[in-house]
Motif scaffolding. Structure first.
Motif, mmCIF file in Angstrom:
data_model
loop_
_atom_site.group_PDB
_atom_site.id
_atom_site.type_symbol
_atom_site.label_atom_id
_atom_site.label_comp_id
_atom_site.label_asym_id
_atom_site.label_seq_id
_atom_site.Cartn_x
_atom_site.Cartn_y
_atom_site.Cartn_z
ATOM 1 N N GLU A 30 -33.561 22.807 32.846
ATOM 2 C CA GLU A 30 -33.936 22.077 31.636
ATOM 3 C C GLU A 30 -32.854 21.034 31.334
ATOM 4 O OE1 GLU A 30 -34.140 24.409 27.942
ATOM 5 O OE2 GLU A 30 -33.528 22.557 26.940
ATOM 6 N N HIS A 74 -34.988 18.407 25.834
ATOM 7 C CA HIS A 74 -35.925 19.233 25.066
ATOM 8 C C HIS A 74 -36.246 18.488 23.779
ATOM 9 C CE1 HIS A 74 -36.983 23.663 23.856
ATOM 10 N NE2 HIS A 74 -37.959 22.814 23.610
ATOM 11 N N GLU A 116 -40.106 20.639 27.169
ATOM 12 C CA GLU A 116 -38.838 20.628 27.889
ATOM 13 C C GLU A 116 -39.005 19.715 29.096
ATOM 14 O OE1 GLU A 116 -37.015 25.084 27.018
ATOM 15 O OE2 GLU A 116 -37.803 24.615 29.001
#
Ligand code: ATP
Ligand code: MG
Length: 440
Positions: free
Chosen positions: A283, A286, A209
């Motif tokens: 995040e 990813h 991530e």
């Protein structure tokens, strides 16, 4: 763009429903409007930023060799039954039935669809490697949509999918995307740290991530302080050189970095105490390597050099442009508003006419407005007859990197004031020098 002709619905009051600064500023700056829980309209200023962010992502995807296409938002449930995920995905998937009582869904991601496209056309290892991506809206019926576009139900995603003949070459495809991501985030003025991550419903073993450290982040993350000083690879990086890519990835994965789900106490304790950064993070990207997880059940086989058919090795790679915008604002703002990094600002320059109707102010502004646009700059020209305080507050709030302020006294003397939004530095310069100063 003339502000008098634009649609920029600035809010004077701080919206009470917004808990974090990026959500507050996006609402106040007239970038987004909530239509229902987790569903947002992108107003003109927000749409410009979304396009700029997508452009940077697109340029770096293309540079790495990925090829853009576009898949629909609505998918057939049958494809997802083939992979077994129709039942596994759970309540986050929005299921739809059409007039013929066929099961459809609003795509939360596109592994199945791209695998279907691949198996329909590609048969031989000679057509590999291949990486296809699109930038398309996704829907996930999040339990708790919140923080504006940071965690919404409908959101934009760039998702890329790689196809390779074996593990080795698919690892290179993973490295390619890893490096493209480092460059993408750096170009947006962000420090994104790759961290070992859980793979969730996408599956696979190898996964990172890309995390931006921010106190308002939803994830708990742990990393070595070294990351804070690492610089992303430059424009010249060779995406065809597998060894060079592996080296870069190695450098970026050697110091400790993990999200909460993958956190390893023993490895963490081995990091000297003064070097440990335990923080919260957002995040923004990813990447997953999952090998044959989809190609096997969906029968996406290719013939190898030895004439044998093997399931193709795959990876998938996501970035959320809409979430990224909120993350950029979390990382770059002050008490007066947003401070856009250069590459993603909705306009490059804000031109402020302090006294519309004053002959000299109007002449200088019209000249600069025309010259700057001719030089390729996106200009927002405040030609409205409003108070000085309101003009400055609006420009600071919407955060354009450069402001050019034209007042009656200066205009008479052939001079304007230039203000940099980030540091607030101001300088006075002759009208004729503005273009050169901005291209410097
Ligand atoms: P999260 O853990 O935050 O729920 P995820 O792991 O489910 O995200 P991925 O499937 O990895 O998300 O999606 C790729 C990218 O899409 C994420 O890195 C993020 O940038 C973006 N994204 C995912 N979910 C959302 C959402 N609800 N709102 C906005 N962007 C999102
Ligand atoms: Mg994720």
């Amino acid at each position: 763009m003339r502000l008098s002709r634009y649609f920029l619905p600035i809010l004077k009051e701080t919206p009470k429903e917004a808990e974090i600064v990026s959500h507050r500023l996006m609402l106040r700056a007239g970038m987004i409007r909530q239509q229902a829980a987790g569903l947002y309209s992108w107003l003109p200023l927000g749409k410009r930023v979304l396009d700029k962010v997508s452009r940077v992502i697109r340029e770096e995807q293309d540079r790495s060799g990925a090829i853009e296409m576009l898949m629909p938002t609505i998918q057939s449930a049958d494809l997802w039954r083939e992979s077994g995920r129709y039942d596994d995905y759970g309540k986050e998937m929005l299921r739809i039935e059409d007039r013929h009582e066929r099961d459809l869904l609003f795509g939360p991601t596109n592994e199945e669809m791209i695998t279907d496209i691949f198996r329909s056309y590609v048969r031989s290892y000679k057509d590999l490697p291949l990486n296809l991506y699109h930038i398309q809206w996704k829907f996930r019926d999040e339990v708790r949509p919140r923080f504006g576009v940071m965690r919404s139900r409908e959101f934009l995603m760039k998702d890329a999918y790689s196809f390779d003949i074996d593990y080795e070459s698919s690892k290179t495809a993973y490295d390619r995307m890893f490096v493209a991501y480092l460059r993408t985030f750096e170009r947006m003025g962000l420090k994104a740290i790759p961290m070992r991550a859980d793979t969730g419903p996408i599956g696979g073993k190898l996964s990172h991530e890309f995390i931006i450290l921010a106190s308002t982040g939803e994830s708990e993350v742990f990393c070595h302080r070294d990351y804070l000083d690492m610089a992303a690879p430059g424009e010249g990086v060779d995406f065809t050189d597998a060894a060079a890519l592996a080296d870069i990835v190695n450098t970026w994965t050697t110091p400790y970095a993990a999200t909460e789900e993958m956190h390893d106490e023993a490895a963490w304790n081995a990091v000297p105490e003064g070097e440990r950064v335990a923080a919260r993070g957002i995040e923004v990207g990813h990447i997953f390597h999952f090998g044959t997880k989809y190609s096997e059940p969906m029968k996406a086989y290719v013939t190898g050099p030895d004439g044998k058919d093997v399931p193709v090795f795959m990876g998938s790679y996501g970035i959320g442009p809409s979430r990224l915008i909120a993350a950029i604002i979390e990382a770059s703002h002050d008490e007066n508003g947003i401070i856009w990094p250069k590459g993603v600002a909705p306009f490059d320059v804000g031109l402020i006419n302090m006294k519309p109707g004053d002959a000299e102010c109007d002449v200088v502004c019209e000249r600069l407005y025309a010259e700057l646009q001719a030089a390729g700059q996106d200009v927002l020209y405040d030609d409205q007859d409003t108070r000085a305080g309101a003009k400055f507050a609006t420009m600071d709030l919407i955060g354009l990197p450069v402001q050019i302020i034209v007042g009656p006294r200066g205009a008479k003397a052939g001079e304007v004031e230039l203000k940099l939004r980030a540091g607030g530095e101001r300088e006075t310069l002759p009208v004729g020098d503005v273009l050169r100063r901005l291209s410097a």
